[in-house]
Motif scaffolding. Sequence first.
Motif, PDB file in Angstrom:
ATOM      1  N   ARG A  95       1.495  12.918   2.893  1.00  0.00           N
ATOM      2  CA  ARG A  95       0.981  11.622   2.650  1.00  0.00           C
ATOM      3  C   ARG A  95       1.349  11.297   1.215  1.00  0.00           C
ATOM      4  O   ARG A  95       1.888  10.082   0.925  1.00  0.00           O
ATOM      5  N   GLN A 129       4.166   8.105  -8.620  1.00  0.00           N
ATOM      6  CA  GLN A 129       4.286   8.799  -7.299  1.00  0.00           C
ATOM      7  C   GLN A 129       4.962   9.984  -7.499  1.00  0.00           C
ATOM      8  O   GLN A 129       4.663  11.193  -6.956  1.00  0.00           O
ATOM      9  N   LEU A 154      -5.563   5.652  -1.014  1.00  0.00           N
ATOM     10  CA  LEU A 154      -4.408   5.871  -0.305  1.00  0.00           C
ATOM     11  C   LEU A 154      -4.336   7.215   0.464  1.00  0.00           C
ATOM     12  O   LEU A 154      -3.856   7.280   1.366  1.00  0.00           O
ATOM     13  N   LEU A 155      -4.948   8.061  -0.116  1.00  0.00           N
ATOM     14  CA  LEU A 155      -4.890   9.541   0.193  1.00  0.00           C
ATOM     15  C   LEU A 155      -6.210  10.149   0.754  1.00  0.00           C
ATOM     16  O   LEU A 155      -6.250  11.306   1.340  1.00  0.00           O
ATOM     17  N   LEU A 183       4.160   8.045  -0.055  1.00  0.00           N
ATOM     18  CA  LEU A 183       3.550   6.956  -1.040  1.00  0.00           C
ATOM     19  C   LEU A 183       4.909   5.919  -1.564  1.00  0.00           C
ATOM     20  O   LEU A 183       5.854   6.677  -1.727  1.00  0.00           O
ATOM     21  N   TYR A 230       0.405   4.671 -10.360  1.00  0.00           N
ATOM     22  CA  TYR A 230      -0.773   4.382  -9.420  1.00  0.00           C
ATOM     23  C   TYR A 230      -2.050   4.737 -10.407  1.00  0.00           C
ATOM     24  O   TYR A 230      -1.750   5.798 -11.127  1.00  0.00           O
ATOM     25  N   VAL A 279      -4.794   5.608  -5.859  1.00  0.00           N
ATOM     26  CA  VAL A 279      -4.015   6.864  -5.135  1.00  0.00           C
ATOM     27  C   VAL A 279      -5.076   7.676  -4.185  1.00  0.00           C
ATOM     28  O   VAL A 279      -4.902   8.113  -3.280  1.00  0.00           O
TER      29      VAL A 279
END
Length: 61
Positions: free
Chosen positions: A38, A19, A55-56, A42, A47, A52
């Motif tokens: 964002r 991250q 998530l993004l 995390l 990741y 990722v």
Amino acid sequence: MMIDDLLDDIYHGQERISQAEIQRRAVAAELPADLLTRISALPQGEYAMDEVADLLGGSAV
């Protein structure tokens, strides 16, 4: 540069990225503030690109 472009660049030849490294590269790429926020949110850890991207909000294709 948008998130998909950044992820393509970061993950070239890599399976997992931390991250912290994602955040460092996003800042260097001058991504929009909402994406930086964002990424900063995390949890610490490593990741895979698809994780990722999910998530993004990227596509990771």
